[in-house]
Enzyme design. Sequence first.
Site, PDB file in Angstrom:
ATOM      1  N   HIS A 105       0.958  -1.287  -0.285  1.00 22.35           N
ATOM      2  CA  HIS A 105      -0.078   0.010   0.135  1.00 22.35           C
ATOM      3  C   HIS A 105       0.974   1.234  -0.106  1.00 22.35           C
ATOM      4  O   HIS A 105       0.643   2.301  -0.563  1.00 22.35           O
ATOM      5  CB  HIS A 105      -0.836   0.061   1.057  1.00 22.35           C
ATOM      6  CG  HIS A 105      -0.388   0.330   2.476  1.00 22.35           C
ATOM      7  ND1 HIS A 105       0.494  -0.486   3.137  1.00 22.35           N
ATOM      8  CD2 HIS A 105      -0.548   1.448   3.366  1.00 22.35           C
ATOM      9  CE1 HIS A 105       0.929   0.058   4.183  1.00 22.35           C
ATOM     10  NE2 HIS A 105       0.452   1.183   4.415  1.00 22.35           N
ATOM     11  N   LYS A 129      10.087  -8.401   5.625  1.00 20.86           N
ATOM     12  CA  LYS A 129      10.968  -9.165   6.359  1.00 20.86           C
ATOM     13  C   LYS A 129      11.583 -10.243   5.757  1.00 20.86           C
ATOM     14  O   LYS A 129      10.908 -10.604   4.586  1.00 20.86           O
ATOM     15  CB  LYS A 129      10.010  -9.567   7.622  1.00 20.86           C
ATOM     16  CG  LYS A 129      10.987 -10.113   8.935  1.00 20.86           C
ATOM     17  CD  LYS A 129      11.236  -8.794   9.743  1.00 20.86           C
ATOM     18  CE  LYS A 129      11.691  -8.943  10.807  1.00 20.86           C
ATOM     19  NZ  LYS A 129      11.752  -7.710  11.988  1.00 20.86           N
TER      20      LYS A 129
END
Length: 471
Positions: free
Chosen positions: A65, A106
């Site tokens: 986003h 991550k």
Amino acid sequence: MSNPISFFENVNKSFDKAAKFTQWPNGILEQIKAANSVLRIKFPLKRDDDSIEVIEAYRVQHSHHKTPCKGGIRFSDAVNQDEVMALAALMTYKCAIVNVPFGGGKGGIKINPKNYSEFELQKITRRYTSELVKKNFIGPGIDVPAPDYGTGAREMAWILDTYSSLHPGEVDAAGCVTGKPVSQGGVRGRTEATGLGVFYGIREVCNTHKVMDKLGLSLGIKDKRVIVQGMGNVGFHTAKFFRAYGAKVIAIAEYEGAIYNENGLNEEEVFQHRKKTGSILNFAGAQNIIKSSDALELDCDILIPAALESVITKENAPNIKAKIIGEAANGPLTVEADEILDKKGIVVVPDMYLNAGGVTVSYFEWLKNLSHVRYGRMEKRFTENMNKQILGQIEELTGKKVNATERAFIEHGADEVDLVYSGLEETMISATREIMETWDSNPEIPNMRTAAFIVAINKVGTAYDELGIFP
Ligand code: NAD
């Protein structure tokens, strides 16, 4: 036997609990929760003894986003896809809460770094980076890793060097990774950022009338009795800032035991004592606590678990006497402990934003890399000259002189570290207030953790909504 719920499912469970308090349609909520891109790679490592080992590694971009994605890389033999997905999701929510304009990411490499030589670790890190380059999973505008468990500034310098050599002439290459050494484009203030952020967050909670009245505590940090678990990077700096601002760190716990002194402990002296003797125990003037975890159950105002996950469980939660728990570590409370503490009226300040100092200062590092100039370089002298002029005029008009300490304070122009601290302070104060306001807005919201999730969901939901969903 039923399968235990996975880490990613656990994160989504907390998400669902908070989502009930929002207005987003199911489709948007499902999109926020989804891990957008998952990269699993395997590559060979030729070890120092000439044997060949296959290394397993991951990078997850949980949300696009906002780009780039951001999140650390961990080296641990517990790494697996579910864990990396969960940690990437938490990064999305963490960045949203502290208004860092990144999506969550991550990475993980499934190795125990202690079992490899420095040369082998360098080969693993460089090969991992070139795999990320090949798959377009790294870059200043794509995905920006940082240190996490088992990695540090050294690995970040290797990542930058590998990336740069594959992108000759890319002027913004230094922004492909953060947590770098200062000589490689790192930012001053990064080392202590997480501990300082923990302090700023808790200080803001302690400055909130409503919370302190409910807990029966006086406003502010001064003379608060604090217990810190873990004297590593986060615990040490948290203790340092609490003491500097007038709190008393009455107990410090390490894995070999804990020490207690009602009049307060000096973390620097404790650190030196531990370095010299190999143990935190037998520190001058302090009482030994042989079973380290007993320190968590002592009477205090603020308890800071800053060591590792799941240290407060359903077994010891009923004995906790702290009024406020600041989750400096990631996941120090189990779900059951959280419920018990809630019932006891203890205010738990959640990890998801409280330990966001690292990522916030990483954002400042990335901005520094893109602007190619050290913070404060352009304005420091100008401000100092201006302050000298103003002070000189005031002294002339009043006929009075300020003392040398005051003069140095007033005239000082901001250095990089001053600006980084100030940006972090603003970030943590605003985030704490926003979470508190959300918590206040509906009596059904049970705690700060759910309120923090609601803040994150609303921000990511708004971004997706305003982006529009494409056919
Ligand atoms: P660290 O390795 O520097 O420090 C951890 C300390 O905890 C060590 O001194 C260790 O001896 C001690 N410890 C281990 N087991 C213990 C036990 N049972 N009882 C008491 N002490 C024990 O790690 P760190 O970087 O300070 O991270 C601590 C926690 O904070 C982790 O959960 C980490 O995920 C989280 N965190 C760290 C950062 C960061 O910037 N370093 C950012 C966000 C979250």
